[in-house]
Design a protein around this motif. Structure first.
Motif, PDB file in Angstrom:
ATOM      1  N   ALA A 272       0.924  -0.883  -0.092  1.00 37.57           N
ATOM      2  CA  ALA A 272       0.120  -0.008  -0.081  1.00 37.57           C
ATOM      3  C   ALA A 272       0.963   1.360  -0.044  1.00 37.57           C
ATOM      4  CB  ALA A 272      -0.899  -0.041   1.328  1.00 37.57           C
ATOM      5  N   ALA A 273       0.461   2.215  -0.793  1.00 39.86           N
ATOM      6  CA  ALA A 273       1.133   3.470  -0.770  1.00 39.86           C
ATOM      7  C   ALA A 273       1.050   4.289   0.329  1.00 39.86           C
ATOM      8  CB  ALA A 273       0.830   4.189  -2.051  1.00 39.86           C
ATOM      9  N   ILE A 274       1.924   5.181   0.407  1.00 41.07           N
ATOM     10  CA  ILE A 274       1.941   6.073   1.650  1.00 41.07           C
ATOM     11  C   ILE A 274       0.565   7.195   1.646  1.00 41.07           C
ATOM     12  CG2 ILE A 274       3.050   8.184   2.821  1.00 41.07           C
ATOM     13  CD1 ILE A 274       5.404   7.044   2.329  1.00 41.07           C
ATOM     14  N   GLY A 275      -0.112   7.248   2.653  1.00 43.06           N
ATOM     15  CA  GLY A 275      -1.422   7.872   2.471  1.00 43.06           C
ATOM     16  C   GLY A 275      -2.732   7.040   2.421  1.00 43.06           C
ATOM     17  N   THR A 276      -2.293   5.848   2.122  1.00 39.68           N
ATOM     18  CA  THR A 276      -3.616   4.669   1.933  1.00 39.68           C
ATOM     19  C   THR A 276      -4.499   5.024   3.399  1.00 39.68           C
ATOM     20  OG1 THR A 276      -2.274   3.333   0.608  1.00 39.68           O
ATOM     21  CG2 THR A 276      -4.178   2.517   1.795  1.00 39.68           C
ATOM     22  N   LEU A 277      -5.836   5.156   3.113  1.00 43.06           N
ATOM     23  CA  LEU A 277      -6.676   5.185   4.125  1.00 43.06           C
ATOM     24  C   LEU A 277      -6.801   3.577   4.721  1.00 43.06           C
ATOM     25  CD1 LEU A 277      -8.836   6.579   5.833  1.00 43.06           C
ATOM     26  CD2 LEU A 277     -10.629   5.900   3.845  1.00 43.06           C
ATOM     27  N   ILE A 278      -6.714   3.648   6.045  1.00 47.77           N
ATOM     28  CA  ILE A 278      -6.885   2.500   6.781  1.00 47.77           C
ATOM     29  C   ILE A 278      -8.128   2.251   7.639  1.00 47.77           C
ATOM     30  CG2 ILE A 278      -5.776   0.961   8.916  1.00 47.77           C
ATOM     31  CD1 ILE A 278      -3.014   2.217   7.987  1.00 47.77           C
ATOM     32  N   LYS A 279      -8.476   3.354   8.147  1.00 50.88           N
ATOM     33  CA  LYS A 279      -9.727   3.191   9.209  1.00 50.88           C
ATOM     34  C   LYS A 279     -10.060   4.623   9.160  1.00 50.88           C
ATOM     35  CE  LYS A 279     -13.061   1.261  11.337  1.00 50.88           C
ATOM     36  NZ  LYS A 279     -13.919   0.409  10.890  1.00 50.88           N
ATOM     37  N   GLU A 280     -11.496   4.892   8.870  1.00 51.91           N
ATOM     38  CA  GLU A 280     -12.184   6.302   8.979  1.00 51.91           C
ATOM     39  C   GLU A 280     -13.057   6.070  10.547  1.00 51.91           C
ATOM     40  OE1 GLU A 280     -14.740   9.856   7.085  1.00 51.91           O
ATOM     41  OE2 GLU A 280     -14.127   8.020   5.785  1.00 51.91           O
ATOM     42  N   PHE A 281     -12.939   7.001  11.281  1.00 55.13           N
ATOM     43  CA  PHE A 281     -13.542   6.716  12.598  1.00 55.13           C
ATOM     44  C   PHE A 281     -14.770   7.602  12.756  1.00 55.13           C
ATOM     45  CE2 PHE A 281      -9.265   5.204  13.870  1.00 55.13           C
ATOM     46  CZ  PHE A 281      -9.710   3.860  14.332  1.00 55.13           C
ATOM     47  N   THR A 282     -15.962   7.172  13.393  1.00 55.19           N
ATOM     48  CA  THR A 282     -17.091   7.866  13.710  1.00 55.19           C
ATOM     49  C   THR A 282     -17.254   8.270  15.176  1.00 55.19           C
ATOM     50  OG1 THR A 282     -18.296   6.986  11.606  1.00 55.19           O
ATOM     51  CG2 THR A 282     -19.910   8.080  13.428  1.00 55.19           C
ATOM     52  N   ILE A 283     -17.294   9.397  15.503  1.00 54.97           N
ATOM     53  CA  ILE A 283     -17.211   9.583  16.773  1.00 54.97           C
ATOM     54  C   ILE A 283     -18.750  10.571  17.208  1.00 54.97           C
ATOM     55  CG2 ILE A 283     -16.242  11.107  18.743  1.00 54.97           C
ATOM     56  CD1 ILE A 283     -14.482   8.990  17.607  1.00 54.97           C
ATOM     57  N   THR A 284     -19.208  10.154  18.363  1.00 59.79           N
ATOM     58  CA  THR A 284     -20.237  10.538  18.960  1.00 59.79           C
ATOM     59  C   THR A 284     -19.839  11.297  20.281  1.00 59.79           C
ATOM     60  OG1 THR A 284     -20.946   8.695  20.261  1.00 59.79           O
ATOM     61  CG2 THR A 284     -21.819   9.140  17.942  1.00 59.79           C
TER      62      THR A 284
ATOM     63  N   LEU B 178      -7.222   7.361   9.824  1.00 65.44           N
ATOM     64  CA  LEU B 178      -6.108   6.753  10.171  1.00 65.44           C
ATOM     65  C   LEU B 178      -5.399   6.385   8.763  1.00 65.44           C
ATOM     66  CD1 LEU B 178      -4.239   5.843  12.280  1.00 65.44           C
ATOM     67  CD2 LEU B 178      -5.069   3.683  11.968  1.00 65.44           C
ATOM     68  N   GLN B 179      -4.253   6.861   8.490  1.00 67.28           N
ATOM     69  CA  GLN B 179      -3.581   6.541   7.196  1.00 67.28           C
ATOM     70  C   GLN B 179      -2.312   6.063   7.285  1.00 67.28           C
ATOM     71  OE1 GLN B 179      -4.327  10.100   5.212  1.00 67.28           O
ATOM     72  NE2 GLN B 179      -2.525  11.053   5.884  1.00 67.28           N
ATOM     73  N   LEU B 180      -1.805   5.614   6.198  1.00 61.26           N
ATOM     74  CA  LEU B 180      -0.288   5.062   6.141  1.00 61.26           C
ATOM     75  C   LEU B 180       0.638   6.118   5.945  1.00 61.26           C
ATOM     76  CD1 LEU B 180       1.115   2.401   6.248  1.00 61.26           C
ATOM     77  CD2 LEU B 180       1.130   2.348   3.511  1.00 61.26           C
ATOM     78  N   LYS B 181       1.611   6.143   6.989  1.00 62.94           N
ATOM     79  CA  LYS B 181       2.510   7.201   7.191  1.00 62.94           C
ATOM     80  C   LYS B 181       3.819   6.858   6.332  1.00 62.94           C
ATOM     81  CE  LYS B 181       5.264  10.276  10.366  1.00 62.94           C
ATOM     82  NZ  LYS B 181       5.464  10.625  11.837  1.00 62.94           N
ATOM     83  N   SER B 182       4.124   5.458   6.601  1.00 68.83           N
ATOM     84  CA  SER B 182       5.208   5.108   5.766  1.00 68.83           C
ATOM     85  C   SER B 182       5.063   3.581   5.590  1.00 68.83           C
ATOM     86  CB  SER B 182       6.625   5.068   6.835  1.00 68.83           C
ATOM     87  OG  SER B 182       6.464   4.382   7.956  1.00 68.83           O
ATOM     88  N   VAL B 183       5.831   3.139   4.705  1.00 71.11           N
ATOM     89  CA  VAL B 183       5.641   1.842   4.131  1.00 71.11           C
ATOM     90  C   VAL B 183       6.102   0.655   5.037  1.00 71.11           C
ATOM     91  CG1 VAL B 183       6.302   0.128   2.366  1.00 71.11           C
ATOM     92  CG2 VAL B 183       5.899   2.604   1.658  1.00 71.11           C
ATOM     93  N   ILE B 184       4.964  -0.435   5.177  1.00 70.23           N
ATOM     94  CA  ILE B 184       5.262  -1.280   6.065  1.00 70.23           C
ATOM     95  C   ILE B 184       5.926  -2.456   5.246  1.00 70.23           C
ATOM     96  CG2 ILE B 184       4.229  -2.824   7.734  1.00 70.23           C
ATOM     97  CD1 ILE B 184       2.218  -0.818   8.288  1.00 70.23           C
ATOM     98  N   ASP B 185       7.258  -2.780   5.303  1.00 71.58           N
ATOM     99  CA  ASP B 185       7.653  -3.830   4.695  1.00 71.58           C
ATOM    100  C   ASP B 185       7.830  -4.879   5.376  1.00 71.58           C
ATOM    101  OD1 ASP B 185       9.352  -5.346   2.901  1.00 71.58           O
ATOM    102  OD2 ASP B 185      10.981  -3.897   2.749  1.00 71.58           O
ATOM    103  N   LEU B 186       7.178  -5.921   5.164  1.00 71.82           N
ATOM    104  CA  LEU B 186       7.111  -7.452   6.034  1.00 71.82           C
ATOM    105  C   LEU B 186       8.352  -8.181   5.639  1.00 71.82           C
ATOM    106  CD1 LEU B 186       3.530  -8.396   5.463  1.00 71.82           C
ATOM    107  CD2 LEU B 186       4.473  -7.027   7.486  1.00 71.82           C
TER     108      LEU B 186
END
Length: 603
Positions: free
Chosen positions: A263-275, A303-311
């Motif tokens: 996944a590229a940097i900036g990829t959306l991982i999770k969008e949270f809904t707050i009440t 929440l998005q990817l800040k740097s590449v996760i290289d497994l």
């Protein structure tokens, strides 16, 4: 002593001398005046007399002191007001020194004190003085936090009244209370202290359950204590301020998300809904723990990817991250909600397997046993998990299925014996395939040279019985053995223990080593020739049959017989004995009369 009196009329004319001082009727006079009295209003009446007569008794009055502002004057015996108004709020009383002067010469004077009380008039209405906090206008609100305790002062109002006394005593009272939602006035929420002017709460508030009321317009009044009450009012707006008494909340306490390692940097991982029941919208998101490597970041609630996760190696980042995330509202005090997010990172088959070397040459002795390790191949794949798992296989060159490769460890072994004499070399193509989808692979060429070894016994053509004449000479060739060895190493050597025959050590040629005689006891010879390649040997059986040769002539012993005549036919006359050294079939087989009389026959 005796007193004697005598009377005589004496007329004396007395000339008046101004020897008497004017005398006021009282040493103190009192008067009152209302502060709004018109000019010329009598305040007090004074009187004075002078015992002199004539002009010496004529008295005039003037204000000697106590009226610096010229608020009073004397008209006759009256003290009256002037055009300069008397102001109770300025001076509540005056003490005038009134001087009475006669007209004598020299003039005599006297003074008296006039105490004038100013009567207050409720002439001024109250005026607003200070609001604490300051009042701006009717629509600029004072803030009231929803969590304010009962008795909380919202604002303190102060009004002043320029009147003195009770006329200037200001008290406060509460007017109507209307709300932002309309619907008429309301009661029971506020009180206004009549003395201090403190507007305070008499109930609790809840912004979230206020039925949409955001402010209250409260009419406050200030009134004086005059007999004719004067008052003023003002509208005070009290805004109900949302107190940050509710923490922001995630829609759940735990979440899961997944992302690919490519996944590229900036990829959306999770969008949270707050009440948040409070009105604050300035939420700030943070990662509290679980991201020591700084792979993630928030952009607002995303929440998005800040740097590449290289497994993959050499980085070998983790494939699972449990993040503690918080959301903090912008209230005062700030409140925080917490949740946990487990991020699973799926591997991507980015790398192709790589052999340490793409060509391998190995020599394997043909005597190698089944299970013999030819070589161990090693390929690496930097991908994580299954994508980096290597599986080995032989894709070509294993023509006779002599080899097997362990698909996991890459060990190439024999599964059947090699035979140099059949196949001298193999070129195997080994594939290393990873476990990705789709898979990626690489090949390695393994050249296997089979080294020839002396692993075969010599083989010889089976011989038939070999005939030789008994007259053969020593050294005559009996036969030449036809032998070979499939191995390409070593040479054949021949030997025998038979004394009648010899064999060429290198040629395998069997020759007669001693004379033979059919007519002796041996008409054939069977013996073994050992054929050796230096390591292995084989025995070749050789059978030589001696062929008889008619070497000798029969010999008779001389016989002389006398035969009487007239003997009957068939009468045996004699028996001949002949000898022949030759063995059958060349021995004596028959006798015959070859010459002489025809009257005889032989058997």
């Amino acid at each position: 002593m005796v007193c004697i009196q005598q009377q005589q009329v004496l007329t004396i004319t007395i000339n008046d001398i101004n020897d008497n001082t004017p005398v006021f009727g009282s040493s103190y006079y009192f008067g009152t005046v209302t502060e709004n009295a018109i000019s010329g209003t009598s305040v007090a009446a004074i009187s004075a007399s002078d015992s002199d007569i004539g002009i010496n008794a004529d008295i005039t009055f003037n204000i000697a002191s106590g009226d610096t502002a010229s608020k009073f004057s004397i008209s006759g015996n009256d003290i009256v007001t002037t055009a300069t108004a008397v102001d109770y709020e300025a001076e509540k009383s005056f003490t005038l020194i009134i001087k009475a002067t006669d007209q004598g010469s020299p003039a005599n004077t006297a003074t008296t004190t006039v105490k004038i009380s100013v009567t207050n008039v409720n002439e001024f209405p109250p005026v607003w003085s200070t609001f604490t906090p300051p009042w701006i206008d009717a629509t600029t609100p004072f803030s009231l936090s929803e969590n304010a305790a009962v008795g909380t002062t919202v604002v303190t109002i102060v009004a002043t009244d320029n009147d003195d006394g009770i006329d200037g005593e200001v008290t406060y009272e509460l007017g109507t209370i209307s709300t932002s939602s309309g619907g008429g006035s309301t009661t029971g929420l506020f009180r206004l202290d009549s003395v201090t002017g403190a507007l305070s709460t008499i109930d609790t508030f809840d912004y979230e359950n206020s039925d949409g009321i955001s402010y209250y317009d409260i009419v406050v009044k200030a009134k004086d204590g005059g007999s004719t009450i004067q008052s003023i009012d003002r509208t005070v707006r009290v805004e109900l301020v949302d107190f940050n008494d509710n923490a922001p909340a995630f829609s759940a306490t735990s979440f899961t998300a997944s992302i690919s390692e490519d996944a590229a940097i900036g990829t959306l991982i999770k969008e949270f809904t707050i009440t948040d029941e409070d009105s604050s919208t300035s939420n700030t998101f943070n990662i509290v723990s679980g991201d020591t490597s700084g792979f993630f970041e928030f952009d607002a609630n995303k929440l998005q990817l800040k740097s590449v996760i290289d497994l993959d190696t050499p980085t070998s980042a983790s494939n699972t991250y449990t993040l503690q995330v918080t959301v903090t509202d912008g209230g005062t005090p700030e409140l925080t909600g917490t949740a946990y997010l487990t991020v699973s990172v799926s591997s991507s088959n980015e790398h192709t397997p790589t052999f340490l070397t793409t060509t391998i040459s190995q020599t394997v002795p043909e005597s190698a046993l089944v299970g013999y390790t030819v070589t161990s191949l090693s390929a690496t794949d930097n991908d994580y998990s299954e994508d980096g798992d290597i599986q080995y296989s032989i894709v070509s060159g294993n023509t006779d299925n002599s080899f097997r490769i362990d698909e996991i460890v890459g060990k190439l072994t024999l599964i059947k014996k090699l035979d140099y004499e059949t196949t001298t070399s193999y070129v195997l193509h080994i594939k290393a395939k990873d476990g990705g989808t789709p898979d990626k692979s690489a090949t390695c060429t393994v050249s296997v040279t089979v080294s020839d070894e002396n692993d075969n016994e010599p083989t010889c053509t089976t011989l038939s019985v070999i005939p030789i004449q008994e007259t053969a000479s020593v050294g005559d060739t009996v036969t030449t053995l036809s032998c070979n060895d499939q191995d390409g190493v070593g040479s054949l050597s021949f030997s025998t223990t038979e004394t009648k025959f010899s064999v060429g050590a290198a040629s395998g040629q069997v020759t007669l080593a001693d004379s033979v005689d059919y007519d002796s006891t041996e008409q054939s010879y069977a013996f073994d020739v050992t054929v050796s390649d230096g390591l292995h040997s084989t025995i070749v059986g050789v059978t030589v049959s001696i062929t008889a040769v008619n070497e000798y002539t029969p010999t008779f012993t001389t016989v002389t017989e006398t035969n009487a005549e007239n003997q009957a036919i068939g009468t045996s006359i004699t028996t001949f004995t002949a000898t022949d050294i030759d063995f059958p079939p060349h021995d004596i087989t028959s006798y015959a009369i070859t010459a002489g009389s025809k009257q005889y026959s032989t058997n």
